[in-house]
Write a protein that holds these residues in place. Structure first.
Motif, PDB file in Angstrom:
ATOM      1  N   CYS A  27      30.470  39.907  49.335  1.00  0.00           N
ATOM      2  CA  CYS A  27      30.542  39.237  48.043  1.00  0.00           C
ATOM      3  C   CYS A  27      31.909  38.659  47.737  1.00  0.00           C
ATOM      4  CB  CYS A  27      30.100  40.176  46.930  1.00  0.00           C
ATOM      5  SG  CYS A  27      31.147  41.605  46.654  1.00  0.00           S
ATOM      6  N   GLY A  30      34.267  37.987  42.251  1.00  0.00           N
ATOM      7  CA  GLY A  30      33.700  38.122  40.918  1.00  0.00           C
ATOM      8  C   GLY A  30      32.348  38.795  40.832  1.00  0.00           C
ATOM      9  N   MET A  31      31.722  39.082  41.954  1.00  0.00           N
ATOM     10  CA  MET A  31      30.383  39.686  41.936  1.00  0.00           C
ATOM     11  C   MET A  31      30.452  41.101  41.360  1.00  0.00           C
ATOM     12  SD  MET A  31      27.181  39.218  42.850  1.00  0.00           S
ATOM     13  CE  MET A  31      25.726  39.905  43.593  1.00  0.00           C
ATOM     14  N   PRO A  32      29.593  41.421  40.388  1.00  0.00           N
ATOM     15  CA  PRO A  32      29.567  42.798  39.885  1.00  0.00           C
ATOM     16  C   PRO A  32      29.129  43.743  41.006  1.00  0.00           C
ATOM     17  CG  PRO A  32      28.224  41.348  38.510  1.00  0.00           C
ATOM     18  CD  PRO A  32      28.643  40.564  39.702  1.00  0.00           C
ATOM     19  N   PRO A  34      27.534  47.135  42.143  1.00  0.00           N
ATOM     20  CA  PRO A  34      26.689  48.185  41.566  1.00  0.00           C
ATOM     21  C   PRO A  34      27.219  49.580  41.898  1.00  0.00           C
ATOM     22  CG  PRO A  34      25.666  47.294  43.534  1.00  0.00           C
ATOM     23  CD  PRO A  34      26.893  46.466  43.283  1.00  0.00           C
ATOM     24  N   ASP A  35      26.861  50.533  41.068  1.00  0.00           N
ATOM     25  CA  ASP A  35      27.157  51.930  41.374  1.00  0.00           C
ATOM     26  C   ASP A  35      26.273  52.356  42.535  1.00  0.00           C
ATOM     27  OD1 ASP A  35      28.970  52.204  39.275  1.00  0.00           O
ATOM     28  OD2 ASP A  35      27.414  52.791  37.856  1.00  0.00           O
ATOM     29  N   GLU A  97      20.528  36.571  39.307  1.00  0.00           N
ATOM     30  CA  GLU A  97      20.246  37.847  38.635  1.00  0.00           C
ATOM     31  C   GLU A  97      19.429  38.764  39.546  1.00  0.00           C
ATOM     32  OE1 GLU A  97      21.500  39.153  35.814  1.00  0.00           O
ATOM     33  OE2 GLU A  97      22.737  37.342  35.802  1.00  0.00           O
ATOM     34  N   LYS A 100      21.685  40.267  42.208  1.00  0.00           N
ATOM     35  CA  LYS A 100      22.439  41.407  41.668  1.00  0.00           C
ATOM     36  C   LYS A 100      21.568  42.660  41.628  1.00  0.00           C
ATOM     37  CE  LYS A 100      24.086  39.280  37.944  1.00  0.00           C
ATOM     38  NZ  LYS A 100      24.886  38.999  36.734  1.00  0.00           N
ATOM     39  N   ARG A 111      33.751  43.486  49.632  1.00  0.00           N
ATOM     40  CA  ARG A 111      34.261  42.523  48.648  1.00  0.00           C
ATOM     41  C   ARG A 111      35.383  41.716  49.282  1.00  0.00           C
ATOM     42  NH1 ARG A 111      38.321  43.162  44.350  1.00  0.00           N
ATOM     43  NH2 ARG A 111      37.932  41.582  42.765  1.00  0.00           N
TER      44      ARG A 111
END
Length: 129
Positions: A27, A30-32, A34-35, A97, A100, A111
């Protein structure tokens, strides 16, 4: 000490633990994230290392049987869209979305420092035989 391939010990070790069907999210900065998945954060500065550099290094070491990216990449980042289409002729495209949501099932997140939008791909590991 390794003399070739991925030298980052955290990333090299994480790759060695992957099996058939495991997913790896590569990624942009800026990609969120995840936990849950193990994260190897290679981001140093905006743009360093690039998504393309990291993906290239990973593809030398991994068997990939499938890949998923965001539909939005076509308009927002045509250069990366072209790169992914060249690497993965059967690239699956889903809304960002949804990508994600799918990334929550990744075993590993890598990352990069990429600062261009939608430079994200979810790789599905295959087997070498």
């Amino acid at each position: 000490m390794k003399k070739a391939g991925i030298l980052n010990r955290h990333l090299s070790g994480a790759l060695a633990e992957l099996g058939h069907g495991d997913q790896v999210l590569v990624c942009d900065a800026g990609m969120p994230i995840p936990d849950g998945p193990r994260v190897v954060d290679l981001a140093f500065r905006a743009g360093t290392p690039t998504f393309a550099e990291v993906l290239d290094g990973l593809l030398v070491e991994l068997v990939v049987e499938g890949a998923t990216a965001a539909t939005e990449i076509r308009k927002a980042n045509p250069a990366t869209a072209s790169l992914l289409a060249g690497e993965f002729p059967e690239l699956e495209l889903v809304p960002h979305e949804r990508l994600k949501e799918l990334s929550a099932g990744a075993r590993l997140v890598v990352r990069t420092g990429e600062a261009r939008p939608y430079a994200n791909v979810l790789l599905r590991c295959g087997v070498f035989f």
